[in-house]
Design an enzyme around this catalytic site. Sequence first.
Site, short mmCIF file in Angstrom:
data_model
loop_
_atom_site.label_atom_id
_atom_site.label_comp_id
_atom_site.label_asym_id
_atom_site.label_seq_id
_atom_site.Cartn_x
_atom_site.Cartn_y
_atom_site.Cartn_z
CD1 TRP A 25 -48.70 97.76 -33.96
CD2 TRP A 25 -49.73 95.79 -33.61
NE1 TRP A 25 -49.92 97.79 -34.58
CE2 TRP A 25 -50.57 96.62 -34.38
CE3 TRP A 25 -50.16 94.52 -33.26
CZ2 TRP A 25 -51.82 96.20 -34.82
CZ3 TRP A 25 -51.42 94.10 -33.69
CH2 TRP A 25 -52.23 94.95 -34.46
CG ASP A 43 -43.29 95.07 -36.05
OD1 ASP A 43 -43.34 95.35 -37.27
OD2 ASP A 43 -44.32 94.86 -35.36
CE LYS A 67 -50.54 97.43 -40.68
NZ LYS A 67 -49.94 97.10 -39.40
#
Length: 360
Positions: free
Chosen positions: A101, A171, A195
């Site tokens: 990511w 993030d 998530k």
Amino acid sequence: MSRVYNFSAGPAVLPEEVLKEAADEMLDYRGCGMSVMEMSHRSKVFEGIIQDAEADLRSILSIPQNYKVLFLQGGAHLQFAMIPMNLMKNKVADYIVTGQWAKKAYQEAQIFGKANKIASSEDKTFSYIPDCSDLPISPDADYVYICENNTIYGTKFKTLPNTKGKTLVSDVSSCFLSEPMDVTKYGLVYGGVQKNIGPAGVVIVIIREDLITEDTLPGTPTMLKYKTHADANSLYNTPPAYGIYICGKVFKWIQKFGGLEAMKKHNEEKAKILYDFLDESELFKGTVRKEDRSLMNVPFITGNEELDAKFVKESKAAGFENLKGHRSVGGMRASIYNAMPIEGVKALVEFMKKFEVENK
Ligand SMILES: *Cc1c(COP(=O)(O)O)cnc(C)c1O
């Protein structure tokens, strides 16, 4: 009705209480005679829903007054672009690449300016967090970027990098509200909610007010300016209304749980059960350097691909879903987000013990 233990990395398990409440309110939200899905986002009722959600999130995280909370769309991926478009005033930013990511965010930033990879753990398949105490931070960097919990590889920053005074952007998609977080340490922190907080389709951005300006990169669309959404309190256009409503319910659930200190304790307890077993098992091994282990995503292997596949198949038949590792790394991964009950982790470890005895 029967529910499985769902170890998916995302979209992921949500608190049963929240799902039941949403089910009860599906046809008639508190006497409105309609579902939240059906109501105007300009209605008083929905205004109440989004304002309560923001207030509860502010209280859970003690978000200071000089930070805005934005409920946006486009997932974490759109933030990979919005961050440079809005923050790259000098067109320079430093990226710490600790997984897929962070790497994607780093690559996206290169579209907009000079993105420097100032540290990486790719040399050992992202199985650790590099030492970030004295990195070569660029003097003209607009920000330093991290992915705080690496969902795929199962590592987590236990201390934030020394940014030498530069704005930190993080993030936190896969560790959002899993433990306390000091918002003042960041200029911008964001996460896709699928998530640990709600259904896919909402991304929450918490941004310090001085970073919200008209001065974005040329060509930045109106929809991709933080200022557009900040000025309109996340109601510039139709927001992902139902998703925000569920997030609001999860915030209430966290408050009832005792807040983030209690949540951290709960998550540490769950992770310890699994990691302790991995450390003593002769068949299963964790893949991450111990001091960098995530509380949320726990990857493990047997060292034998056929046995891994057998484990995934048999665990599924026994009611443990989504234990297959990410397609890029293989093996297994148990994601044990806030809403995974401790019984789920205990049952998984019992199943792993049994599998180990049968397959030695
Ligand atoms: C899942 C995930 C993403 C990607 O999220 P999308 O909403 O699919 O764009 C980015 N970062 C982290 C840390 C993630 O866990």
